[in-house]
Design an enzyme around this catalytic site. Structure first.
Site, PDB file in Angstrom:
ATOM      1  N   SER A 178      -1.829   3.129  -2.104  1.00 36.08           N
ATOM      2  CA  SER A 178      -1.291   2.236  -1.084  1.00 36.08           C
ATOM      3  C   SER A 178      -0.371   1.182  -1.715  1.00 36.08           C
ATOM      4  O   SER A 178       0.615   1.528  -2.353  1.00 36.08           O
ATOM      5  CB  SER A 178      -2.440   1.610  -0.291  1.00 36.08           C
ATOM      6  OG  SER A 178      -1.975   0.917   0.837  1.00 36.08           O
ATOM      7  N   ASP A 224      -0.957   9.957   7.773  1.00 32.17           N
ATOM      8  CA  ASP A 224      -0.936   8.552   7.368  1.00 32.17           C
ATOM      9  C   ASP A 224      -0.215   7.717   8.426  1.00 32.17           C
ATOM     10  O   ASP A 224       0.982   7.888   8.668  1.00 32.17           O
ATOM     11  CB  ASP A 224      -0.218   8.427   6.023  1.00 32.17           C
ATOM     12  CG  ASP A 224      -0.426   7.074   5.365  1.00 32.17           C
ATOM     13  OD1 ASP A 224      -0.726   6.097   6.075  1.00 32.17           O
ATOM     14  OD2 ASP A 224      -0.270   6.997   4.130  1.00 32.17           O
ATOM     15  N   HIS A 256      -4.217   7.971   5.204  1.00 32.76           N
ATOM     16  CA  HIS A 256      -3.839   6.985   4.193  1.00 32.76           C
ATOM     17  C   HIS A 256      -4.948   6.790   3.166  1.00 32.76           C
ATOM     18  O   HIS A 256      -4.680   6.476   2.000  1.00 32.76           O
ATOM     19  CB  HIS A 256      -3.527   5.655   4.885  1.00 32.76           C
ATOM     20  CG  HIS A 256      -3.017   4.600   3.962  1.00 32.76           C
ATOM     21  ND1 HIS A 256      -1.774   4.663   3.361  1.00 32.76           N
ATOM     22  CD2 HIS A 256      -3.585   3.430   3.519  1.00 32.76           C
ATOM     23  CE1 HIS A 256      -1.587   3.598   2.601  1.00 32.76           C
ATOM     24  NE2 HIS A 256      -2.671   2.835   2.683  1.00 32.76           N
TER      25      HIS A 256
END
Length: 309
Positions: A178, A224, A256
């Site tokens: 991330s 995601d 994600h």
């Protein structure tokens, strides 16, 4: 009475003996020449053995396994004992018989701790790397800060840590999830000597990275919604120089947060990428080129194979 032949004797028996001698010499010369030809044709035979190669020859099962061939240990690093990042855990091969190893620092994402990417520590270390999963200074740190912290972690790892003697300081890489993935790109941009970078469902408002000179493997996820591939991973990949060793793997049926749990596809291609570019180990090229095929776990792949060209 026994006759003694002069040294220049040309009797039939002497001529046959000399002929046999020449024949043996000729056969020996031909054998040596043939062996030399075979050696020349053998892939890599004329090149010196790769001094960075670690571990046995890989197979599909060995890079998909939950553990590699090296036994590992780990040591905790307190945030109070370091500066520039928030401490973490070092995972490393216990063996010293193979010499030094390449090293990788890994950052978690926004609001997350090192526990979210801890599964990568022993998995990568058991394949022959020193791995540092870090905490950031605060869980809210942005990608540019996380990039600096990844580099600070590598500096600590190679200069101060208790395992520094096990590390080849010329063979380092970065990974992150991330915002840690966005930080991975930031770190690669800042330190072009890095040998490998792997953003995992990366997030960064900066989507253009033409300055990166580090071989980069980007993982995206088809489901995601936090860092959609159309606005993050795909533009990241496209903006990297066309001359750079780069690849993009989009995980199928993933979100994600898929990189926060043990994942065979992520591990398989991350190991191959790190081995190929940190260890310069061409034995792993077979898993990267041809590109990974669309499958139950891979929605799409892109890259500029072959990496050996």
């Amino acid at each position: 009475m026994q006759q003694h032949l002069p040294s220049g004797d040309t009797s039939p028996r002497h001529r046959v003996s000399k002929g046999r001698s020449r024949l043996v010499k000729g056969l020996l010369a031909a054998t040596v020449a043939t062996a030399g030809l075979c050696t020349a044709l053998m892939p890599g035979a004329q090149a010196a053995d790769n001094p960075y190669e670690r571990g046995p020859a890989p197979s599909n099962s060995s890079i998909e396994a939950s553990r590699g061939s090296y036994a590992t240990s780990q040591t905790s690093v307190s945030a109070l004992s370091v500066s520039g990042f928030g401490g973490g855990t070092i995972y490393y091969p216990t063996s010293t018989s193979d010499g030094t190893f390449g090293a990788v620092a890994i950052s978690p994402g926004f609001t997350a701790y090192q526990s979210s990417i801890a599964w990568l520590g022993p998995r990568l270390a058991s394949q022959g790397f020193v791995v540092f999963t870090i905490d950031t200074n605060t869980t809210l740190d942005q990608p540019d800060s996380r990039g600096r912290q990844l580099l600070a972690a590598l500096d600590y790892l190679t200069k101060t840590s208790s395992v520094r003697s096990r590390i080849d300081t010329s063979r380092l890489g970065v990974m992150g999830h991330s915002m840690g993935g966005g930080g991975t790109l930031e770190a690669a941009k800042s330190r072009t000597s890095l040998k490998a970078a792997i953003p995992l469902t990366g997030w960064n408002l900066d989507t253009t990275w033409p300055e990166v000179r580090t071989p980069t493997l980007i993982f995206g996820a088809d489901g995601d919604t936090i860092a959609p591939v159309a606005t993050h991973s795909e533009p990241f990949y496209q903006s990297l120089p066309s001359t750079l060793d780069k690849a993009y793997v989009e995980l199928r049926g993933a979100t994600h947060f898929t990189p926060n749990s043990s994942n065979t596809t992520i591990a398989k291609y991350s190991i191959s990428w790190l081995k190929r570019f940190i260890d310069n180990d061409s034995r792993y090229e077979q898993f990267l080129c041809p590109l990974p095929q669309v499958s139950l776990t891979i929605a799409e792949s892109r890259g500029n194979c072959p990496h050996t060209s």
